[in-house]
Design a protein around this motif. Sequence first.
Motif, mmCIF file in Angstrom:
data_model
loop_
_atom_site.group_PDB
_atom_site.id
_atom_site.type_symbol
_atom_site.label_atom_id
_atom_site.label_comp_id
_atom_site.label_asym_id
_atom_site.label_seq_id
_atom_site.Cartn_x
_atom_site.Cartn_y
_atom_site.Cartn_z
ATOM 1 N N PHE A 136 57.714 47.011 -17.531
ATOM 2 C CA PHE A 136 57.271 47.348 -18.885
ATOM 3 C C PHE A 136 58.134 46.577 -19.871
ATOM 4 O O PHE A 136 59.347 46.513 -19.723
ATOM 5 C CB PHE A 136 57.419 48.855 -19.145
ATOM 6 N N GLY A 137 57.535 46.002 -20.866
ATOM 7 C CA GLY A 137 58.293 45.294 -21.901
ATOM 8 C C GLY A 137 58.670 43.900 -21.458
ATOM 9 O O GLY A 137 59.758 43.661 -20.974
ATOM 10 N N LEU A 138 57.757 42.966 -21.585
ATOM 11 C CA LEU A 138 58.002 41.603 -21.138
ATOM 12 C C LEU A 138 58.575 40.740 -22.251
ATOM 13 O O LEU A 138 58.026 39.708 -22.604
ATOM 14 C CB LEU A 138 56.719 40.969 -20.606
ATOM 15 N N GLU A 139 59.694 41.153 -22.762
ATOM 16 C CA GLU A 139 60.376 40.287 -23.714
ATOM 17 C C GLU A 139 61.241 39.333 -22.895
ATOM 18 O O GLU A 139 60.925 39.052 -21.756
ATOM 19 C CB GLU A 139 61.154 41.149 -24.705
ATOM 20 N N GLU A 140 62.336 38.844 -23.449
ATOM 21 C CA GLU A 140 63.144 37.833 -22.758
ATOM 22 C C GLU A 140 63.639 38.287 -21.391
ATOM 23 O O GLU A 140 63.487 37.587 -20.400
ATOM 24 C CB GLU A 140 64.334 37.427 -23.634
ATOM 25 N N ILE A 141 64.250 39.472 -21.337
ATOM 26 C CA ILE A 141 64.788 39.943 -20.061
ATOM 27 C C ILE A 141 63.662 40.242 -19.083
ATOM 28 O O ILE A 141 63.738 39.911 -17.901
ATOM 29 C CB ILE A 141 65.690 41.174 -20.268
ATOM 30 N N GLY A 142 62.578 40.838 -19.569
ATOM 31 C CA GLY A 142 61.437 41.138 -18.707
ATOM 32 C C GLY A 142 60.811 39.889 -18.118
ATOM 33 O O GLY A 142 60.427 39.869 -16.956
ATOM 34 N N CYS A 143 60.715 38.835 -18.933
ATOM 35 C CA CYS A 143 60.152 37.570 -18.437
ATOM 36 C C CYS A 143 61.045 36.953 -17.361
ATOM 37 O O CYS A 143 60.552 36.478 -16.340
ATOM 38 C CB CYS A 143 59.958 36.584 -19.589
ATOM 39 N N ALA A 144 62.348 36.982 -17.588
ATOM 40 C CA ALA A 144 63.281 36.447 -16.583
ATOM 41 C C ALA A 144 63.194 37.263 -15.298
ATOM 42 O O ALA A 144 63.172 36.706 -14.193
ATOM 43 C CB ALA A 144 64.706 36.451 -17.135
ATOM 44 N N LEU A 145 63.127 38.569 -15.439
ATOM 45 C CA LEU A 145 63.002 39.446 -14.283
ATOM 46 C C LEU A 145 61.707 39.161 -13.531
ATOM 47 O O LEU A 145 61.688 39.071 -12.298
ATOM 48 C CB LEU A 145 63.058 40.913 -14.723
ATOM 49 N N LEU A 146 60.623 38.998 -14.249
ATOM 50 C CA LEU A 146 59.324 38.686 -13.656
ATOM 51 C C LEU A 146 59.387 37.397 -12.837
ATOM 52 O O LEU A 146 58.922 37.343 -11.698
ATOM 53 C CB LEU A 146 58.273 38.564 -14.760
ATOM 54 N N MET A 147 59.987 36.374 -13.395
ATOM 55 C CA MET A 147 60.095 35.089 -12.692
ATOM 56 C C MET A 147 60.946 35.229 -11.421
ATOM 57 O O MET A 147 60.597 34.697 -10.369
ATOM 58 C CB MET A 147 60.666 34.011 -13.623
ATOM 59 N N ASN A 148 62.076 35.954 -11.526
ATOM 60 C CA ASN A 148 62.943 36.115 -10.355
ATOM 61 C C ASN A 148 62.273 36.947 -9.266
ATOM 62 O O ASN A 148 62.382 36.618 -8.079
ATOM 63 C CB ASN A 148 64.284 36.714 -10.767
ATOM 64 N N LEU A 149 61.603 38.009 -9.637
ATOM 65 C CA LEU A 149 60.909 38.825 -8.631
ATOM 66 C C LEU A 149 59.805 38.023 -7.953
ATOM 67 O O LEU A 149 59.610 38.123 -6.746
ATOM 68 C CB LEU A 149 60.326 40.088 -9.283
ATOM 69 N N SER A 150 59.139 37.229 -8.722
ATOM 70 C CA SER A 150 58.086 36.379 -8.169
ATOM 71 C C SER A 150 58.650 35.372 -7.169
ATOM 72 O O SER A 150 58.120 35.193 -6.077
ATOM 73 C CB SER A 150 57.381 35.653 -9.300
ATOM 74 N N SER A 151 59.768 34.750 -7.516
ATOM 75 C CA SER A 151 60.360 33.756 -6.604
ATOM 76 C C SER A 151 60.947 34.395 -5.344
ATOM 77 O O SER A 151 61.072 33.748 -4.327
ATOM 78 C CB SER A 151 61.416 32.920 -7.323
ATOM 79 N N LEU A 152 61.308 35.694 -5.433
ATOM 80 C CA LEU A 152 61.810 36.405 -4.246
ATOM 81 C C LEU A 152 60.690 36.732 -3.264
ATOM 82 O O LEU A 152 60.958 37.021 -2.111
ATOM 83 C CB LEU A 152 62.497 37.700 -4.664
#
Length: 157
Positions: A136-152
């Motif tokens: 929830f909340g795809l601001e800067e930290i959410g976007c970085a988290l999204l990218m890292n989870l995707s790459s994992l």
Amino acid sequence: MEKIRKLPTKPKIKDFFYIIPMGEDKIQFRTVGTIRILKGKAVSTLIPNLLPELNGQNTISEVILRLKSFDENTVLSAIRLMNERGLLEDASISPPSGFSPQEVERYQNQFKFFCHFHPDKFACQKLLKEKYVVIFGLEEIGCALLMNLSSLGIGKI
């Protein structure tokens, strides 16, 4: 009580170990945070012949046959010791059918990491692939988290 490790079907030195000779009767297996030292007479006689055979292509029986100039029990004891010290993995374990060849290539570094913790290095990645994550909340930290989870390799985000 320490867990007894099952001998690998096709033993292979784990990829992340650097092998450093330390003189005639010592050899060091080193990685970040881990140092294993083998010492004794076998290090100067058996180990130089044994290491090339622990490439994941041979079964233990084949390794023993290829090293016929050494006593079978000595070779088997050395393999057991290396296995107990966490130096070996089983190359006969193949990726589950749920992994494409591209995924196997993509997650190679993670497989190396996971084999520190589990004898089947693919099992941990399979668990990640089966997980669901909601952000929830795809601001800067959410976007970085999204990218890292995707790459994992998280299954569904």
